[in-house]
Design an enzyme around this catalytic site. Sequence first.
Site, PDB file in Angstrom:
ATOM      1  N   GLU A 510      98.247 -76.061 -28.931  1.00  0.00           N
ATOM      2  CA  GLU A 510      98.016 -74.628 -28.811  1.00  0.00           C
ATOM      3  C   GLU A 510      99.225 -73.877 -28.254  1.00  0.00           C
ATOM      4  O   GLU A 510      99.573 -72.809 -28.742  1.00  0.00           O
ATOM      5  CB  GLU A 510      96.801 -74.362 -27.913  1.00  0.00           C
ATOM      6  N   SER A 511      99.831 -74.406 -27.215  1.00  0.00           N
ATOM      7  CA  SER A 511     100.846 -73.627 -26.499  1.00  0.00           C
ATOM      8  C   SER A 511     102.145 -74.373 -26.255  1.00  0.00           C
ATOM      9  O   SER A 511     103.091 -73.770 -25.741  1.00  0.00           O
ATOM     10  CB  SER A 511     100.289 -73.186 -25.141  1.00  0.00           C
TER      11      SER A 511
END
Length: 656
Positions: A510-511
Amino acid sequence: MSIRSLSAPALALSLFCTHFAAAADAAGAAANSESTRQAFVAAMQRVRDRLPDSPDSPELRAYVIHDYLIAARFRRDLADKAGDALDAAIDAFLQAHAGQLVSRALKHEWLASLARRQRWDRFLARAADVTDPTLICDRFEGRLAVGDTEGLGAAVLERWNLPQKQPPECDHAFAWAKRQNLVTPALSEARARAALAADNPRLARESALDVPVNRSAALLQWSDLLESPKSALAVLASHPGLTVEPDALAAGFEKLVHNDAPAALDLLPSLLSRPGLTPSVQARLQRAAALGAAYDHDPRARALFDGLPAESLDPPSAEWRVRAELWAGHYDKVLGEIEKMPASLAAQPRWRYWRARAVAATEGSDAAAPLYEEIAGLRDYYGYLAADRLHRAYNLNVHPSPDDIKAQAKIAADIGVVRAHELFACDLTDEANAEWAAALADAEPAAKVQAAHLATRWGWYAQTIAALAQAGEWDDVPLRYPRPYPETVSEASLLADIPAVWIWAVMRQESLFRKDAVSRADARGLMQMLPATAVAVARRWHMPHLRKDALFDPPTAIPLGAARLRELLDSHAGRLALSLAAYNAGSTAVARWLPPKPVDADLWVENIPYGETRAYVQHILEHIVAFAYVSAAAPPRLDELMPPVEPATPPAPPEL
């Protein structure tokens, strides 16, 4: 010459040059001072809060990134203290830091401020190399204001011809070009067609206003086909005598397929029978319809693909033709379609795996075993699936890279890397990334590997992973799979009753471990949650009320993301693949993708219509295996993580 004899700008420039030299000399001592970092962070917060500045200590003034604080103060002051004195100081700062990253944002905002104040004397002299569209338009405005029109027409037309709507700052220049008769009907038509090709019907309509009626009708019809494809195509389907440009018809049909594939398929026979339709346009319509049907798991996709000429099968069509046959369970046809693929496509692990699956289904496991064997040693999703079929251990091909402390010390001493480290330590991650990229732009792969080790020591895991990728170093699995925030992840694991390695896997995908990450959809933080979703999850789990920007706080974001994943697992009967797909694309989309009968999870994942979501699920499953390895945990098997996908459960009948 005495200081008193200098002009205000020259004095400011002299002072800034002196400051810069002093800062460079003191960088080594100041960079390692935690108290200096904290003073810098506090001073930056005062800037953000628009509070009066406190005097900077000698240590802070000598700090290697003190210039970023000065630039931030200038940017703040532009909002309410703009004037000659501030302009002179900013100009001097920019001259002293010409070509340096610290000056970029300040220069942009200062030029924008000068343009708003119509200070063309300063603006034009310093805006010759701008690339921002708004500043380019401001430059046109400034040149018109001072009467500098030599060569301006060509520059304005070049900007006007772009098929995207330009900033309103260009309106005056565009109007001037029209008054100069530079904008001809032919140019307006060309611009409208470019806008239509770029799927920008609003701009096309605007340009069509300057096109004669006998030429603009086709442009407006094309705009209708893009803006309201269902109704516009229905008219054409029921009135075959109405003329339409082939590209307009195809563009409108492709838009309808994207919005409402079943409606497009219903209209297809009538559209294909329109007189004068060339074979290439017919193939374009049929290809779009086949892809749309395949995305929707519509059984009509197979016949549509079968009717396509071989030359119109591009790679996406070839892949979705195979997926449609997989979804139908026709493994004999799967083999035939993979054989027709371009060699480079068929050689990918994805299609080598599915070829083996098709051979197993048609000829038996013994015949498929050598094909699985070819990819079972790969460290990726399809390699693990193949290893499962052979009931053998996964091979992660782990080869740690050299950890050269001496080489890392040399990299760490580079002034650009020093600035990058300090900016990262002060949570100015975007600025840190820019300094890091500039400092290592020309580094050899071996140096980038050592830079990755260095970034890991600093806890800068996004740069670790990026540097390894740039160096082509894929086999240092422990370095590529760090496990930050271990205590918070452990607590979140207990809270949500999911393995810690699942949380790290989602976080990585995700990040990339950027706690300040923000997506285009405003998903935030390590677990990339939308603020509204996070508030709802916090309420359901009786967590504290979320303050502003709470999702950028790892102890808040990680439990929230884990709780959200647990909710999705509970609503999808514990099936991880479906839950991950829902985390990325939403539960509504996943509900649409459920099969009419039970299917193997690998087949369901392969047929996820959104390419981003399909890759997302596959990568997280890969990450789970890798994180288990670096955690010295028993490696999970994908065949255990991916039970068959069941059809949607019909709602229970109402009680009588």
